[in-house]
Motif scaffolding. Structure first.
Motif, mmCIF file in Angstrom:
data_model
loop_
_atom_site.group_PDB
_atom_site.id
_atom_site.type_symbol
_atom_site.label_atom_id
_atom_site.label_comp_id
_atom_site.label_asym_id
_atom_site.label_seq_id
_atom_site.Cartn_x
_atom_site.Cartn_y
_atom_site.Cartn_z
ATOM 1 N N GLU A 1 0.803 -1.222 0.000
ATOM 2 C CA GLU A 1 0.000 0.000 0.000
ATOM 3 C C GLU A 1 0.836 1.273 0.000
ATOM 4 O OE1 GLU A 1 -1.987 -0.867 3.669
ATOM 5 O OE2 GLU A 1 -3.760 -1.623 2.647
ATOM 6 N N VAL A 2 2.142 1.142 0.214
ATOM 7 C CA VAL A 2 3.011 2.319 0.279
ATOM 8 C C VAL A 2 3.097 2.946 -1.109
ATOM 9 C CG1 VAL A 2 5.377 3.123 0.682
ATOM 10 C CG2 VAL A 2 4.362 1.428 2.212
ATOM 11 N N ILE B 1 11.143 5.499 -5.707
ATOM 12 C CA ILE B 1 11.020 6.259 -4.471
ATOM 13 C C ILE B 1 9.734 5.832 -3.777
ATOM 14 C CG2 ILE B 1 10.853 8.558 -3.468
ATOM 15 C CD1 ILE B 1 12.168 9.563 -6.136
ATOM 16 N N ARG B 2 9.857 5.267 -2.580
ATOM 17 C CA ARG B 2 8.688 4.885 -1.792
ATOM 18 C C ARG B 2 8.457 5.962 -0.742
ATOM 19 N NH1 ARG B 2 9.254 0.149 1.094
ATOM 20 N NH2 ARG B 2 7.029 -0.169 0.981
ATOM 21 N N ILE B 3 7.218 6.460 -0.663
ATOM 22 C CA ILE B 3 6.869 7.545 0.248
ATOM 23 C C ILE B 3 6.394 6.947 1.567
ATOM 24 C CG2 ILE B 3 5.434 9.593 0.563
ATOM 25 C CD1 ILE B 3 5.077 9.521 -2.565
ATOM 26 N N LEU B 4 7.186 7.116 2.623
ATOM 27 C CA LEU B 4 6.871 6.529 3.915
ATOM 28 C C LEU B 4 6.146 7.488 4.853
ATOM 29 C CD1 LEU B 4 10.242 4.641 4.562
ATOM 30 C CD2 LEU B 4 8.168 3.794 3.441
ATOM 31 N N SER B 5 6.254 8.779 4.613
ATOM 32 C CA SER B 5 5.615 9.753 5.498
ATOM 33 C C SER B 5 4.147 9.926 5.123
ATOM 34 C CB SER B 5 6.349 11.088 5.429
ATOM 35 O OG SER B 5 6.515 11.496 4.095
ATOM 36 N N HIS C 1 7.986 17.491 6.747
ATOM 37 C CA HIS C 1 8.917 16.455 7.203
ATOM 38 C C HIS C 1 8.578 15.203 6.396
ATOM 39 C CE1 HIS C 1 11.592 14.746 10.315
ATOM 40 N NE2 HIS C 1 10.899 13.648 10.107
ATOM 41 N N GLU C 2 9.339 14.951 5.366
ATOM 42 C CA GLU C 2 9.034 13.862 4.446
ATOM 43 C C GLU C 2 10.055 12.739 4.608
ATOM 44 O OE1 GLU C 2 9.068 15.823 0.653
ATOM 45 O OE2 GLU C 2 7.436 17.149 1.216
ATOM 46 N N VAL C 3 9.580 11.492 4.492
ATOM 47 C CA VAL C 3 10.435 10.324 4.678
ATOM 48 C C VAL C 3 10.301 9.422 3.448
ATOM 49 C CG1 VAL C 3 10.955 8.355 6.157
ATOM 50 C CG2 VAL C 3 10.067 10.461 7.177
ATOM 51 N N TYR C 4 11.447 9.002 2.914
ATOM 52 C CA TYR C 4 11.469 8.196 1.694
ATOM 53 C C TYR C 4 12.409 7.008 1.827
ATOM 54 C CZ TYR C 4 9.502 12.462 -0.294
ATOM 55 O OH TYR C 4 8.722 13.551 -0.542
ATOM 56 N N ASP C 5 12.058 5.941 1.136
ATOM 57 C CA ASP C 5 12.915 4.772 0.950
ATOM 58 C C ASP C 5 13.207 4.758 -0.554
ATOM 59 O OD1 ASP C 5 14.061 2.260 0.630
ATOM 60 O OD2 ASP C 5 12.369 1.157 1.458
ATOM 61 N N ILE C 6 14.463 4.939 -0.929
ATOM 62 C CA ILE C 6 14.809 5.047 -2.349
ATOM 63 C C ILE C 6 15.714 3.887 -2.745
ATOM 64 C CG2 ILE C 6 15.773 6.509 -4.168
ATOM 65 C CD1 ILE C 6 15.328 8.909 -2.288
ATOM 66 N N GLN C 7 15.294 3.182 -3.783
ATOM 67 C CA GLN C 7 16.047 2.048 -4.318
ATOM 68 C C GLN C 7 16.646 2.481 -5.655
ATOM 69 O OE1 GLN C 7 15.329 -1.430 -2.915
ATOM 70 N NE2 GLN C 7 17.209 -2.010 -3.947
ATOM 71 N N ILE D 1 15.324 11.526 4.778
ATOM 72 C CA ILE D 1 14.408 12.422 5.487
ATOM 73 C C ILE D 1 14.649 13.819 4.945
ATOM 74 C CG2 ILE D 1 13.749 13.423 7.710
ATOM 75 C CD1 ILE D 1 14.846 10.824 8.997
ATOM 76 N N VAL D 2 13.560 14.471 4.506
ATOM 77 C CA VAL D 2 13.629 15.839 4.001
ATOM 78 C C VAL D 2 12.923 16.716 5.025
ATOM 79 C CG1 VAL D 2 13.050 17.400 2.116
ATOM 80 C CG2 VAL D 2 13.553 14.998 1.628
ATOM 81 N N LYS D 3 13.671 17.713 5.549
ATOM 82 C CA LYS D 3 13.092 18.640 6.530
ATOM 83 C C LYS D 3 13.112 20.032 5.923
ATOM 84 C CE LYS D 3 16.025 17.388 9.700
ATOM 85 N NZ LYS D 3 16.777 17.370 10.942
ATOM 86 N N ASN D 4 11.941 20.568 5.689
ATOM 87 C CA ASN D 4 11.844 21.924 5.148
ATOM 88 C C ASN D 4 11.709 22.913 6.290
ATOM 89 O OD1 ASN D 4 11.994 21.315 2.391
ATOM 90 N ND2 ASN D 4 9.875 20.656 2.392
ATOM 91 N N ALA D 5 12.400 24.023 6.170
ATOM 92 C CA ALA D 5 12.380 25.045 7.223
ATOM 93 C C ALA D 5 11.140 25.896 7.085
ATOM 94 C CB ALA D 5 13.615 25.905 7.128
#
Length: 188
Positions: free
Chosen positions: A87-88, A100-104, A112-118, A184-188
């Motif tokens: 379902e991801v 790119i799998r979107i985990l967030s 605050h975005e989280v990814y698993d990238i293969q 992990i992408v953190k936007n200010a």
């Protein structure tokens, strides 16, 4: 849940709208996440259209709400939300030879975005600058990768973690074979 289908049809539009607003999502964002057109989402929320089971399923997945929970009167206080591997959501058309799998959760988009990238052999993800002050943290799970952030360049191997500016042009690419990273992408 009630047996009265009229009651369900009157509660459903408001519950979907509540769920969307609670996640801080626009109609457009829900449309993009669910694959349901913006106009259809709007019509459903206004009670002008009754969704099919398939449409309702797509909306509940995008909003990360339990289908039955939309119709129940009581809210669950203790719960564990699970998104099974199948379902991801994934993005296969960004970058080259990478998935790119979107985990967030969708409501975290832009924050605050989280990814698993293969990465396949010769895989790469080249990114334009994100918002000012944005940062990325990358951990190599398998293989090795090249990381570029502005003029800085580094090679990372399995187990290495890097933190770097993402408000400049930056890229991640496989280094000598397939690789997998947690980003992990953190936007200010």
């Amino acid at each position: 849940m009630t047996d009265n289908s009229d009651d369900i049809l009157t509660r459903l539009p408001a519950r979907l709208k509540e769920a969307r607003r609670a996640k801080g999502l626009s109609l457009e964002a829900v449309a993009n996440l669910s694959g349901v057109s913006r106009s259809m989402v709007s019509q459903i929320e206004r009670g002008e259209s009754s969704p099919t089971i398939s449409t309702l399923w797509n909306l509940t997945r995008a909003l990360q709400v339990d289908f039955a929970g939309l119709l129940d009167d009581a809210k669950a206080t203790d719960q564990i939300e699970v998104l099974r591997k199948s379902e991801v959501p994934s993005i296969d058309n960004m970058g080259q030879n990478c998935c790119i799998r979107i985990l967030s959760p969708p409501e975290e988009a832009g924050g605050h975005e989280v990814y698993d990238i293969q990465f396949d052999d010769n895989g790469a993800l080249n990114s334009q600058p994100h918002t000012r002050g944005a940062q990325e943290q990358l951990t190599v799970l398998e293989g090795s990768v090249h990381v570029n952030s502005g003029a800085a360049k580094m090679v990372l191997h399995q187990g290495d973690t890097a933190r770097y500016a993402a408000d400049v042009s930056h890229s991640i690419s496989s280094a000598g074979g397939p690789a997998r990273v947690f980003l992990i992408v953190k936007n200010a």
